[in-house]
Write a protein that holds these residues in place. Sequence first.
Motif, PDB file in Angstrom:
ATOM      1  N   TRP A  31      13.557  -5.865  -4.998  1.00  0.00           N
ATOM      2  CA  TRP A  31      14.013  -4.500  -5.237  1.00  0.00           C
ATOM      3  C   TRP A  31      13.138  -3.756  -6.240  1.00  0.00           C
ATOM      4  N   PHE A  32      12.442  -4.463  -7.111  1.00  0.00           N
ATOM      5  CA  PHE A  32      11.441  -3.814  -7.948  1.00  0.00           C
ATOM      6  C   PHE A  32      10.368  -3.200  -7.058  1.00  0.00           C
ATOM      7  N   ALA A  33       9.964  -3.957  -6.033  1.00  0.00           N
ATOM      8  CA  ALA A  33       8.963  -3.463  -5.088  1.00  0.00           C
ATOM      9  C   ALA A  33       9.476  -2.253  -4.317  1.00  0.00           C
ATOM     10  N   LEU A  34      10.719  -2.335  -3.839  1.00  0.00           N
ATOM     11  CA  LEU A  34      11.275  -1.227  -3.067  1.00  0.00           C
ATOM     12  C   LEU A  34      11.395   0.035  -3.918  1.00  0.00           C
ATOM     13  N   THR A  49       1.358  -2.658  -7.153  1.00  0.00           N
ATOM     14  CA  THR A  49       2.219  -3.485  -8.008  1.00  0.00           C
ATOM     15  C   THR A  49       3.464  -3.929  -7.252  1.00  0.00           C
ATOM     16  N   GLY A  50       4.053  -2.999  -6.493  1.00  0.00           N
ATOM     17  CA  GLY A  50       5.223  -3.334  -5.693  1.00  0.00           C
ATOM     18  C   GLY A  50       4.910  -4.370  -4.626  1.00  0.00           C
ATOM     19  N   GLY A  51       3.751  -4.286  -4.010  1.00  0.00           N
ATOM     20  CA  GLY A  51       3.372  -5.259  -2.991  1.00  0.00           C
ATOM     21  C   GLY A  51       3.252  -6.658  -3.549  1.00  0.00           C
ATOM     22  N   VAL A  52       2.622  -6.777  -4.711  1.00  0.00           N
ATOM     23  CA  VAL A  52       2.501  -8.092  -5.359  1.00  0.00           C
ATOM     24  C   VAL A  52       3.882  -8.638  -5.710  1.00  0.00           C
ATOM     25  N   SER A  53       4.757  -7.763  -6.199  1.00  0.00           N
ATOM     26  CA  SER A  53       6.115  -8.171  -6.559  1.00  0.00           C
ATOM     27  C   SER A  53       6.880  -8.698  -5.353  1.00  0.00           C
ATOM     28  N   MET A  54       6.717  -8.048  -4.201  1.00  0.00           N
ATOM     29  CA  MET A  54       7.433  -8.473  -3.004  1.00  0.00           C
ATOM     30  C   MET A  54       6.939  -9.834  -2.505  1.00  0.00           C
ATOM     31  N   ILE A  55       5.659 -10.079  -2.576  1.00  0.00           N
ATOM     32  CA  ILE A  55       5.122 -11.386  -2.178  1.00  0.00           C
ATOM     33  C   ILE A  55       5.661 -12.484  -3.097  1.00  0.00           C
ATOM     34  N   MET A  65       3.810   0.478   7.311  1.00  0.00           N
ATOM     35  CA  MET A  65       5.265   0.520   7.355  1.00  0.00           C
ATOM     36  C   MET A  65       5.859  -0.537   8.285  1.00  0.00           C
ATOM     37  N   LEU A  66       5.058  -1.090   9.186  1.00  0.00           N
ATOM     38  CA  LEU A  66       5.559  -2.175  10.040  1.00  0.00           C
ATOM     39  C   LEU A  66       5.958  -3.368   9.180  1.00  0.00           C
ATOM     40  N   GLY A  67       5.063  -3.743   8.272  1.00  0.00           N
ATOM     41  CA  GLY A  67       5.377  -4.871   7.393  1.00  0.00           C
ATOM     42  C   GLY A  67       6.550  -4.570   6.484  1.00  0.00           C
ATOM     43  N   VAL A  68       6.585  -3.357   5.945  1.00  0.00           N
ATOM     44  CA  VAL A  68       7.692  -2.970   5.072  1.00  0.00           C
ATOM     45  C   VAL A  68       9.015  -3.015   5.834  1.00  0.00           C
ATOM     46  N   GLY A  69       8.986  -2.597   7.096  1.00  0.00           N
ATOM     47  CA  GLY A  69      10.210  -2.605   7.899  1.00  0.00           C
ATOM     48  C   GLY A  69      10.749  -3.999   8.135  1.00  0.00           C
ATOM     49  N   VAL A  70       9.854  -4.958   8.388  1.00  0.00           N
ATOM     50  CA  VAL A  70      10.281  -6.346   8.563  1.00  0.00           C
ATOM     51  C   VAL A  70      10.932  -6.856   7.282  1.00  0.00           C
ATOM     52  N   ALA A  71      10.300  -6.576   6.152  1.00  0.00           N
ATOM     53  CA  ALA A  71      10.862  -6.999   4.872  1.00  0.00           C
ATOM     54  C   ALA A  71      12.210  -6.348   4.607  1.00  0.00           C
ATOM     55  N   TRP A  72      12.339  -5.056   4.897  1.00  0.00           N
ATOM     56  CA  TRP A  72      13.577  -4.314   4.657  1.00  0.00           C
ATOM     57  C   TRP A  72      14.717  -4.899   5.473  1.00  0.00           C
ATOM     58  N   ALA A  73      14.460  -5.233   6.732  1.00  0.00           N
ATOM     59  CA  ALA A  73      15.507  -5.827   7.570  1.00  0.00           C
ATOM     60  C   ALA A  73      16.003  -7.137   6.978  1.00  0.00           C
ATOM     61  N   SER A  74      15.077  -7.932   6.481  1.00  0.00           N
ATOM     62  CA  SER A  74      15.455  -9.230   5.914  1.00  0.00           C
ATOM     63  C   SER A  74      16.178  -9.077   4.581  1.00  0.00           C
ATOM     64  N   ILE A  75      15.705  -8.156   3.735  1.00  0.00           N
ATOM     65  CA  ILE A  75      16.331  -7.929   2.425  1.00  0.00           C
ATOM     66  C   ILE A  75      17.786  -7.501   2.583  1.00  0.00           C
ATOM     67  N   LEU A  76      18.073  -6.759   3.641  1.00  0.00           N
ATOM     68  CA  LEU A  76      19.426  -6.248   3.849  1.00  0.00           C
ATOM     69  C   LEU A  76      20.371  -7.254   4.489  1.00  0.00           C
ATOM     70  N   SER A  77      19.869  -8.387   4.910  1.00  0.00           N
ATOM     71  CA  SER A  77      20.738  -9.317   5.630  1.00  0.00           C
ATOM     72  C   SER A  77      20.657 -10.761   5.140  1.00  0.00           C
ATOM     73  N   ILE A  78      19.459 -11.323   5.073  1.00  0.00           N
ATOM     74  CA  ILE A  78      19.323 -12.751   4.800  1.00  0.00           C
ATOM     75  C   ILE A  78      19.912 -13.169   3.451  1.00  0.00           C
TER      76      ILE A  78
END
Length: 506
Positions: A317-320, A478-484, A411-424
């Motif tokens: 969420w820091f990344a988002l 910075t957000g990208g590194v945080s998400m990884i 945004m394709l990669g961000v979308g995959v991450a967003w779907a997972s963050i909201l559910s998994i």
Amino acid sequence: MEKRKLSFWEIWNMSFGFLGIQFGFALQNANTSRIFETLGAQVEDIPILWIAAPVTGLVVQPIVGYFSDRTWTRLGRRRPYFLVGAILASLALCFMPNSPSLWIAAGMLWMMDASINISMEPFRAFVGDNLPADQRTLGFAMQSFFIGVGAVVGSMMPYVFTNWLGISNTAPEGVIPDSVKWSFYLGAAVFFITVLWTVLRSREYSPEEMEAFEAHSATETVAMTPEENLRRIAKLKHYGLVMTLLGAILSAGLLYLDLEKELYVLAVGILVVGLLFVLASIVRKAKGRIGFVIIMTDLLYMPKTMMQLASVQFFSWFALFSMWIYTTQAVTSHIYGTSDVTSKLYNDGADWVTVLFAVYNGVAALVAFVLPVIAKKTSRKITHLIALVAGGLGLISVYFITSPQLLMLSMLGVGVAWASILSIPYAMLTGALPSNKMGYYMGVFNFFIVIPQMVAATILGFIVSNFFNSQPIYALITGGVSMILAGILTLRVDDKAELDIKEESA
């Protein structure tokens, strides 16, 4: 007694309200920085103006969760909160784009975010309440689908109103464009109607049925001994004194160094939380069993799985939040080459950002039902790792792109991450929570969404201004590194479908 499996359409109905919630949330995310900048905010001041959103969530979510656990009305347990939040949020959405000044807009963000949280927080517990364990991943995936769809439409509204309906996206200095205003009005209507659909078309188990389900889960209830009560008092006092001292030292240090005012928010926040822990220990010692004491005590006795997910959520969420705050400024300055908020080029770039946000949310909606399949073949941890790495690489790639159209690939990669963050993470968590504290702990779990947002809001402006020469594109890196990093930390989560909390009460 076991919970029955719900049909596809029953799960659809109980999740449909998230369509409107995310419609409003997407309008907030995609347009708030634009509104602030239009009303005169400097780029380094935007994060602190956003502080209203995470602070509101930090306060509202556990309180709403705590009381929704203890509510039973003709509308049920969670649904009254859905409805009240929808009414308030719809009114706030109508007022936000009509703010006459920057500080009124900041206040309206506070009101809007509080209202959205009142509706949104119980929705997570709603899935845990109504679905058996083997349907929860599907339930959260359904929520992710509606979040994606709502966000796609909500994010694109200013672009649609301008390019399809001919409504102007420019306005005199200090005035919000009509395309943004009409987007917010439509969002208010969609928010209320969709939440009302869920309220009227879904049902909830009674308190008696929930107790029977809890008994069936075969967890042993352990009564609170006097010795354990004393240990909890001591733990509250210990953490309270440590946090109070730390907050005081940080505040004094910031004052001595005369650093930016944004940094005081975090230091004072630590100080206040420490004082609350100390107060809770005093009240508990006096045998007070009020809700405040229970809320503060349970913060220190979170389930193991929840504690492990905390770091994952923090860096995700820091990344988002970095993305939501700085994408408009990064795209308009780094790719469109302008920071003039009155220019057509700037507003075209800002409109394109709303399209990009729609793209990642659309990807999330499509991917939502794929994630449970991948998780079944691998594991939820591996699925989340892959998704977050994809999102992190997507954010970093913005730096290397020069064409606005190619940003859709990011945004394709961000979308995959967003779907997972909201559910998994929620699917992993619900199996470790007792039903009588489901709403409360879901609210506390949102601490690990709002705390990183507070951290981002307090330090990102300082970092961008002092280390990145006021170039917001580096905030996205910075957000990208945080998400990884969040993806890597997922591997240490103990994902099991059994309760970790066995105490009778806090």
